[in-house]
Enzyme design. Structure first.
Site, mmCIF file in Angstrom:
data_model
loop_
_atom_site.group_PDB
_atom_site.id
_atom_site.type_symbol
_atom_site.label_atom_id
_atom_site.label_comp_id
_atom_site.label_asym_id
_atom_site.label_seq_id
_atom_site.Cartn_x
_atom_site.Cartn_y
_atom_site.Cartn_z
ATOM 1 N N GLU A 21 -82.072 34.496 54.523
ATOM 2 C CA GLU A 21 -82.892 34.740 53.324
ATOM 3 C C GLU A 21 -82.591 36.106 52.704
ATOM 4 O O GLU A 21 -81.881 36.943 53.285
ATOM 5 C CB GLU A 21 -84.374 34.640 53.687
ATOM 6 C CG GLU A 21 -84.776 35.632 54.764
ATOM 7 C CD GLU A 21 -86.123 36.274 54.507
ATOM 8 O OE1 GLU A 21 -86.372 36.690 53.352
ATOM 9 O OE2 GLU A 21 -86.906 36.364 55.467
ATOM 10 N N LYS A 78 -95.179 37.139 61.427
ATOM 11 C CA LYS A 78 -95.328 38.593 61.496
ATOM 12 C C LYS A 78 -96.696 38.954 62.074
ATOM 13 O O LYS A 78 -97.700 38.354 61.721
ATOM 14 C CB LYS A 78 -95.112 39.198 60.109
ATOM 15 C CG LYS A 78 -93.615 39.192 59.750
ATOM 16 C CD LYS A 78 -93.309 39.934 58.494
ATOM 17 C CE LYS A 78 -93.567 39.101 57.262
ATOM 18 N NZ LYS A 78 -92.657 37.966 57.096
HETATM 19 N N1 PSU Z 1 -89.105 38.675 57.892
HETATM 20 C C1 PSU Z 1 -88.817 40.016 57.929
HETATM 21 N N2 PSU Z 1 -89.044 40.743 56.802
HETATM 22 C C2 PSU Z 1 -89.523 40.161 55.634
HETATM 23 C C3 PSU Z 1 -89.812 38.764 55.595
HETATM 24 C C4 PSU Z 1 -89.587 38.065 56.760
HETATM 25 O O1 PSU Z 1 -88.383 40.549 58.977
HETATM 26 O O2 PSU Z 1 -89.683 40.859 54.631
HETATM 27 C C5 PSU Z 1 -90.328 38.093 54.304
HETATM 28 C C6 PSU Z 1 -89.915 36.615 54.288
HETATM 29 O O3 PSU Z 1 -89.118 36.403 53.150
HETATM 30 C C7 PSU Z 1 -91.211 35.848 54.218
HETATM 31 C C8 PSU Z 1 -92.091 36.800 53.473
HETATM 32 O O4 PSU Z 1 -91.058 34.609 53.581
HETATM 33 O O5 PSU Z 1 -91.754 38.051 54.110
HETATM 34 C C9 PSU Z 1 -93.569 36.406 53.568
HETATM 35 O O6 PSU Z 1 -94.242 36.887 52.450
HETATM 36 P P1 PSU Z 1 -95.720 36.345 52.080
HETATM 37 O O7 PSU Z 1 -96.555 36.743 53.258
HETATM 38 O O8 PSU Z 1 -96.111 37.066 50.801
HETATM 39 O O9 PSU Z 1 -95.598 34.876 51.921
#
Ligand code: PSU
Ligand code: MN
Length: 301
Positions: A25, A157
């Site tokens: 990604e 996360k």
């Molecule tokens: N994993 C990481 N760093 C990131 C992300 C994932 O180590 O920045 C990103 C991914 O692209 C994931 C996003 O889809 O964070 C989630 O964002 P939100 O909680 O706004 O959906």
């Protein structure tokens, strides 16, 4: 889909001959990590996939075009551009119509990967249900419920509500596997203590379950949690203290929506003296390695 995909020549060649491909990604490059290490990490992730026998396909949107596999110059441009929007599923028609640059989240990357015929994807940690804001559910979760892509990650996360995230996945039929573990990894630390659906101890064992899911015709993806490498792992309490502090800071500035995850990652890193960022980078590379092995096992079984 009635829209052209811009597939790099190396990815096209791999797909045509059914060789293993791993999607990567781009939100973590533009919004998850600071410059200049973001470009460095993006290159290392591609190299890790290559070293483990698969072809990397970094996914992003440049000038409204959907790219599957970036040339070196395109990756460099993306990592340094200032006008890159964080693109989840709902943003796709907007960036396409307005010819914008976009970095794809897990959700948007999964969707584009599936359109290209790529079924294995490595990331850091998926989005999930936010703590104290159970109505803020990352679009990553419904994508896992409907798009046939295996997501290799270090869990959701740890800034999120992990029990609620697992509940959501269960309700929507997404199998959660632990790679060499029987609990959901907690991103910066190796275990959340929360049980997963099955432990697999090799890429072949993972591939068997993935094949069975697709053969059964069950919609959606599979989530594979890989613990952060031991030498970079933080203790739960250490990570938790920084997360609680960062959440308080987010509340003080009344933050919500798509800015939340990048804000929390940045502040947790500051609060841990970069220790959490080192863990983040280590787990990203480890996940790219495991994803490549799974893609190889899938291609040869
Ligand atoms: N994993 C990481 N760093 C990131 C992300 C994932 O180590 O920045 C990103 C991914 O692209 C994931 C996003 O889809 O964070 C989630 O964002 P939100 O909680 O706004 O959906
Ligand atoms: Mn969100």
């Amino acid at each position: 889909m009635n829209f052209p995909l811009h597939i790099s020549s190396s990815v096209q060649a791999a797909l045509a001959s059914h060789r293993p491909v791993v999607a990567l990604e781009s939100t973590l490059i533009t919004h998850g990590l600071p410059r200049p290490i973001n470009l460095d990490v993006a290159r290392q992730l591609e190299a890790t996939v290559t070293d483990n026998g698969a072809v990397p396909a970094t996914i992003a949107i440049l000038n409204g075009q959907l790219y599957v596999g970036l040339e070196a110059s395109e990756l460099e441009y993306l990592a340094n551009a200032d006008d890159v929007r964080k693109v989840s599923r709902r943003d796709l028609p907007i960036v396409v119509a307005q010819k914008l640059n976009g970095a794809t989240t897990v959700a948007a990357t999964m969707w584009i990967a599936a359109q290209a015929g790529i079924h294995v994807f490595a990331t850091g940690g998926i989005g999930g249900v936010h703590r104290g804001q159970p109505f803020d559910v990352s679009a990553d979760l419904p994508e896992l419920a409907q798009t046939p892509v295996v997501v290799v990650c270090a869990g959701a996360k740890a800034i999120l509500d992990l029990p609620l995230t697992l509940e959501w996945l269960e309700t929507h039929g997404v199998p959660v596997l632990g790679f060499g573990t029987d609990t959901l990894p907690a991103f910066y630390s190796r275990s959340s203590g929360l049980p997963i659906d099955a432990q697999v101890n090799s890429a072949q064992e993972a591939a068997a379950i993935i094949h069975a899911k697709f053969d059964l015709g069950l919609a959606g993806g599979v989530l594979i949690g890989v613990p952060v490498p031991e030498e970079y792992a933080m203790s739960n309490s250490e990570a938790e203290a920084a997360i609680v502090q960062a959440l308080k800071m987010a509340e003080e500035v009344n933050l919500h929506g798509t800015a939340m995850t990048p804000f929390l990652l940045q502040h947790v890193s500051d609060l841990t003296g970069g220790e959490s960022r080192a863990a983040n980078i280590a787990l990203l590379k480890n996940n790219a390695r495991v994803a490549a092995q799974i893609a190889c096992a899938l291609a040869s079984s």
